[in-house]
Design a protein around this motif. Structure first.
Motif, mmCIF file in Angstrom:
data_model
loop_
_atom_site.group_PDB
_atom_site.id
_atom_site.type_symbol
_atom_site.label_atom_id
_atom_site.label_comp_id
_atom_site.label_asym_id
_atom_site.label_seq_id
_atom_site.Cartn_x
_atom_site.Cartn_y
_atom_site.Cartn_z
ATOM 1 N N GLY A 236 0.790 -1.218 0.000
ATOM 2 C CA GLY A 236 0.000 0.000 0.000
ATOM 3 C C GLY A 236 0.828 1.277 0.000
ATOM 4 N N THR A 237 2.035 1.218 -0.557
ATOM 5 C CA THR A 237 2.940 2.369 -0.574
ATOM 6 C C THR A 237 2.700 3.214 -1.817
ATOM 7 O OG1 THR A 237 4.607 1.073 0.587
ATOM 8 C CG2 THR A 237 5.351 3.096 -0.486
ATOM 9 N N SER A 238 2.626 4.521 -1.639
ATOM 10 C CA SER A 238 2.425 5.429 -2.756
ATOM 11 C C SER A 238 3.664 5.445 -3.653
ATOM 12 C CB SER A 238 2.144 6.847 -2.252
ATOM 13 O OG SER A 238 2.131 7.764 -3.330
ATOM 14 N N LEU A 239 3.426 5.496 -4.960
ATOM 15 C CA LEU A 239 4.520 5.545 -5.929
ATOM 16 C C LEU A 239 4.806 6.966 -6.393
ATOM 17 C CD1 LEU A 239 3.605 2.439 -8.129
ATOM 18 C CD2 LEU A 239 5.057 2.548 -6.092
ATOM 19 N N ARG A 240 4.076 7.930 -5.873
ATOM 20 C CA ARG A 240 4.280 9.315 -6.283
ATOM 21 C C ARG A 240 5.597 9.845 -5.744
ATOM 22 N NH1 ARG A 240 -0.830 12.469 -4.242
ATOM 23 N NH2 ARG A 240 0.435 14.210 -5.068
ATOM 24 N N PRO A 241 6.278 10.678 -6.532
ATOM 25 C CA PRO A 241 7.543 11.247 -6.036
ATOM 26 C C PRO A 241 7.293 12.278 -4.952
ATOM 27 C CG PRO A 241 6.968 12.224 -8.157
ATOM 28 C CD PRO A 241 5.965 11.121 -7.916
ATOM 29 N N HIS A 242 8.131 12.288 -3.956
ATOM 30 C CA HIS A 242 8.089 13.283 -2.890
ATOM 31 C C HIS A 242 9.408 14.060 -2.953
ATOM 32 C CE1 HIS A 242 5.191 10.238 -1.556
ATOM 33 N NE2 HIS A 242 4.598 11.205 -0.872
ATOM 34 N N PRO A 243 9.397 15.250 -3.543
ATOM 35 C CA PRO A 243 10.650 15.988 -3.780
ATOM 36 C C PRO A 243 11.536 16.108 -2.549
ATOM 37 C CG PRO A 243 8.816 17.079 -4.857
ATOM 38 C CD PRO A 243 8.220 15.983 -4.041
ATOM 39 N N GLY A 244 10.934 16.358 -1.394
ATOM 40 C CA GLY A 244 11.738 16.507 -0.186
ATOM 41 C C GLY A 244 12.465 15.220 0.158
ATOM 42 N N ARG A 245 11.765 14.091 0.059
ATOM 43 C CA ARG A 245 12.390 12.807 0.389
ATOM 44 C C ARG A 245 13.413 12.405 -0.665
ATOM 45 N NH1 ARG A 245 7.344 9.124 1.877
ATOM 46 N NH2 ARG A 245 8.040 8.282 -0.113
ATOM 47 N N VAL A 246 13.136 12.735 -1.931
ATOM 48 C CA VAL A 246 14.100 12.425 -2.987
ATOM 49 C C VAL A 246 15.384 13.223 -2.777
ATOM 50 C CG1 VAL A 246 14.553 12.560 -5.470
ATOM 51 C CG2 VAL A 246 12.321 11.772 -4.650
ATOM 52 N N LEU A 247 15.240 14.489 -2.393
ATOM 53 C CA LEU A 247 16.422 15.302 -2.093
ATOM 54 C C LEU A 247 17.168 14.753 -0.879
ATOM 55 C CD1 LEU A 247 15.101 18.938 -2.681
ATOM 56 C CD2 LEU A 247 16.769 17.673 -4.064
ATOM 57 N N ALA A 248 16.423 14.254 0.113
ATOM 58 C CA ALA A 248 17.067 13.654 1.281
ATOM 59 C C ALA A 248 17.858 12.416 0.875
ATOM 60 C CB ALA A 248 16.015 13.295 2.330
#
Length: 464
Positions: A236-248
């Motif tokens: 049930g994990t979202s596949l949408r990108p999360h810019p903040g987490r991607v930068l982390a």
């Protein structure tokens, strides 16, 4: 040395796991279950290039030389992003060990999105700069034309290459090294078939080889991503990108990038000194490096197991288990190094015959292989410690340590450079032996630095 905490983690009081550490026999089985498929997958990856070389080699010398130039540039462009696999493995394993399966796959998805961004940017740069990049190698005009053609087409496979790194890191974090093995084996078969069809059947020449490899790499990436995304869907994990987490995730990978660049700098500097020792030592050195790289696959398989196991036990806050597993993995690293060293010493006079007909190069290479054999136990310990600290998310310390080791190694290498003339006068065999003893010293420097770090508790950050 102060250590920045990895993303997605927080420092907590170190307490033993309530269930206690796993038994040594269980850890031995776990190491083998992870390392053997990882080794086979690592060996399968170079078969892409070997398949291309075998097919393109029948087109002519210019095409084969052009492939060599383009492949060197392409592998450099992709290999600096190896942190996509290493960093993702550590992040996923840590959260999995903490029992946060959905968060673990989410960290992997962030790594995949990061690979997509980096892949697109790198493809654009390599495509636009293909001609200047190939010109840096100083090849003839005919060879450069072939290299540019191959590099421009192959650049479109870079997103797939980086996606493979990220997806493989996710699967390793979940302690699944069999799926990447199956994928790499299938990818090699498809690559070989497509190259034969496109190069000879369609008459596309070296362009067909590049296109076949791009298709195979992209297909392999799609297959591995499908496995990862299905797991994400089940959790049930979202596949949408999360810019903040991607930068982390990018910030987490930067120290590993610095570490990799420092390692590459040491290798390149050693090769640069080899060029000053003469043509025979340089030729033998290049073959010796190839053999060293192959042996590194076996040791890197142990490092991959170390990454997954360390991340998992620290995520579970099992400090005693982490220490016990580290000791067992170091045992494996030492004895694997001993076995590889003995095999190398036993075959040191046979292997050169497979690579060259030049008797001078054979003698120099045989001596270099003996020196390399002596250093294999040290290399085994270095690879395992590197994997343990990567699995612990200790990237910042690893970056600093590798830069310090490089700073200590370069002056020693500079002494060899200053004595290049006298060393040439002693003969190619002696000159290359001195260079490889110097490189063994580099591995000892790494062992000392990593051991000093591993003896502390600063890398023992527990929890998700």
């Amino acid at each position: 040395m102060r250590r920045d905490n990895p993303p997605y983690s927080e420092r907590v009081p170190v307490t033993p796991a309530t269930s206690g550490p796993a038994t040594p026999r269980a850890v031995h089985r776990q190491i083998l279950a992870l390392a053997i498929p990882a080794f086979l997958a690592l060996v399968a990856e170079p078969l892409f290039l070997l398949g291309d070389s075998a097919i393109v080699g029948h087109l002519g010398t210019d095409q084969l030389a052009g492939l060599g130039v383009a492949s060197a540039a392409l592998l450099t462009a992709a290999n600096i992003y190896v942190f996509l696999a290493y960093g993702t493995t550590a992040l996923v394993a840590r959260r999995l060990g903490a029992g946060e399966d959905s968060a673990a796959i989410a960290a992997g998805v962030d790594g995949i999105w990061l690979s997509a961004v980096l892949g697109a940017a790198t493809t654009m740069l390599v495509t636009l700069l293909a001609a200047p990049i190939c010109d840096l190698f100083g090849a003839s005009a005919a060879v450069a034309d072939q290299a540019i053609t191959y590099l421009r087409i192959s650049a479109f496979g870079i997103p797939g290459m980086l996606a493979i790194l990220a997806a493989t890191g996710v699967l390793r974090g979940f302690q699944d090294t069999r799926t990447p093995l199956i994928g790499a084996t299938a990818g090699f078969g498809v690559n070989l078939l497509l190259n034969i069809i496109l190069v000879y059947g369609a008459g596309l020449g070296i362009a067909g080889s590049a296109l076949g490899t791009v298709i195979a790499q992209t297909g392999l990436a799609a297959g591995l991503l499908t496995v990862v995304l299905r797991r994400a869907h089940r959790l049930g994990t979202s596949l949408r990108p999360h810019p903040g987490r991607v930068l982390a995730a990018a910030r987490f990978g930067m120290p590993l990038l610095v570490r990799t660049l420092a390692l590459r700098a040491a290798m390149l500097a050693t090769t640069w000194v080899a060029t000053e020792l003469g043509d025979v030592p340089l030729a033998a050195h290049q073959v010796a490096l190839t053999i060293f790289g192959f042996l590194a696959f076996a040791l890197d398989a142990l490092a991959i197991a170390a990454q997954a196991i360390t991340g998992h036990t620290l995520g579970a806050r099992d400090v005693p288990g982490t220490r016990a597993a580290t000791r067992l993995m170091l045992w494996w690293g030492w004895w694997m190094g001993v076995v590889l060293g003995l095999l190398l010493a036993a075959s040191h006079s046979v292997l050169p015959v497979l690579f060259t007909a030049d008797s001078d190069v054979r003698r120099a290479l045989a001596t270099a292989l003996l020196v390399m054999a002596v250093g294999q136990p040290v290399a085994g310990l270095v690879f395992v410690l590197d994997g343990v600290l990567i699995g612990a998310g200790d990237g910042t310390a690893l970056a600093w340590l590798q830069v310090v080791v490089l700073a200590a190694y370069l002056p020693v290498l500079w002494v060899v450079h200053l004595h290049a003339g006298p060393l040439r006068a002693t003969g190619a065999t002696h000159a290359l032996a001195v260079l490889w003893w110097t490189f063994n010293g580099f591995m000892v420097f790494r062992l000392v630095a990593l051991s000093l770090r591993a003896r502390t508790d600063r890398w023992m950050v527990t929890g998700a």
